[in-house]
Design a protein around this motif. Structure first.
Motif: not given
Lengths: 161, 161
Positions: B50-51, B54-57, B59
DNA sequence: ACTAAAATTGAAAACGATTTCCGTTTCTAT
DNA sequence: ATAGAAACGGAAATCGTTTTCAATTTTAGT
């Protein structure tokens, strides 16, 4: 149970902070462990007590707390299974056991001798690591389960032994 | 990461039922494991991703599912700590490691050789138990933590080693 | 015995890791 | 391009365990 309680009473002297005595709950849980073969979980014990003592049975919270005390006293060994489940069994202080755990029926069998103690020493020096305890459990199939699954669906898991 | 993926692609043939492919999520998780030293938990990995992405990570759910697949493929070893926490590390199929686990700082150190494999054989015959895998972890204090706690409060736990 | 302080108890709530559900998105093969 | 299958991911559910806190029991001192 009285015998065990008396024998280990002095151990309670070592305890600080938390629960300090062999309380009623502790005695009941200890008794339950003595009367159980196998390696029950806290919930197993609580359920069994509920069945045999109904409203006299200690609650789940007390069972957990008692097991924690007994473990600190060294008369209960905590066995953490690979799936994270925690189970408990009676030992004498200083003792410990390893187990054969059947992945099919869940049966646990104690292995008597510990083969690790010597190893721990050499590890200590080789890695400059102060070994205080260890976990060794062997997983597989007990005789019955192995026999009965011989002509069943082959296991497609890749074993990470 | 591509290399590992390619190397082990054929392993996917063994899979049935559940997740079947090295999907995007899998590749990302595998990459994350490659870039991490130590033995992170699923949540550690998810957070790290996530770090960095970000939004490509992927879930958290996908991280769990990917780790499960990679474990089934034999390229990730699941290490269950005594408190039930599960951590993951990259291996080659067929390999496995045991660890020194510091109870203070949590650091894990791989022990190279496995001393159990021979033992498993004798157990198999002695107990009529089909040993398929095993867990061995040594707990204690790493050098740093041992040094720094020498003059601290003595440990009142009764060690159940 | 009596009382006050300390410890234990247990029901309910909180917790934390993991799994499940299910609507949405992405692949894959035709 | 299109349909069907698989993967994704956020939210909710689960499950074992721990914490909280008010009530009860035990202990110690008189």
């Amino acid at each position: 149970m009285h015998i065990i309680t008396r024998n280990h009473k002095h151990l309670a002297d070592r305890l600080v902070g938390r629960r300090k005595q062999f309380t009623k709950g502790c005695r009941i849980v200890l008794e339950a462990l003595k009367n159980t073969q196998g390696t029950p979980s806290a919930q197993d014990i609580a359920l069994q007590l509920k069945n045999s003592l109904s409203n006299q049975a200690p609650g789940l919270t007390t069972v957990y707390r008692s097991l924690e005390l007994l473990a600190r006293l060294g008369i209960v060994q905590v066995v953490t299974f690979r799936d994270g489940e925690r189970r408990y069994e009676l030992i004498s202080p200083g003792e410990h056991f390893h187990h054969l755990i059947c992945e099919q029926c869940g049966k646990t069998t104690r292995i008597s001798a510990c083969i690790i103690d010597g190893l721990a020493q050499s590890i200590s020096t080789e890695y400059s690591f102060m070994v205080k305890s260890h976990v060794l459990e062997l997983y597989g199939l007990c005789k019955q389960c192995n026999d009965s699954t011989n002509n069943a669906i082959p296991n497609l898991l890749v074993e990470v032994s």
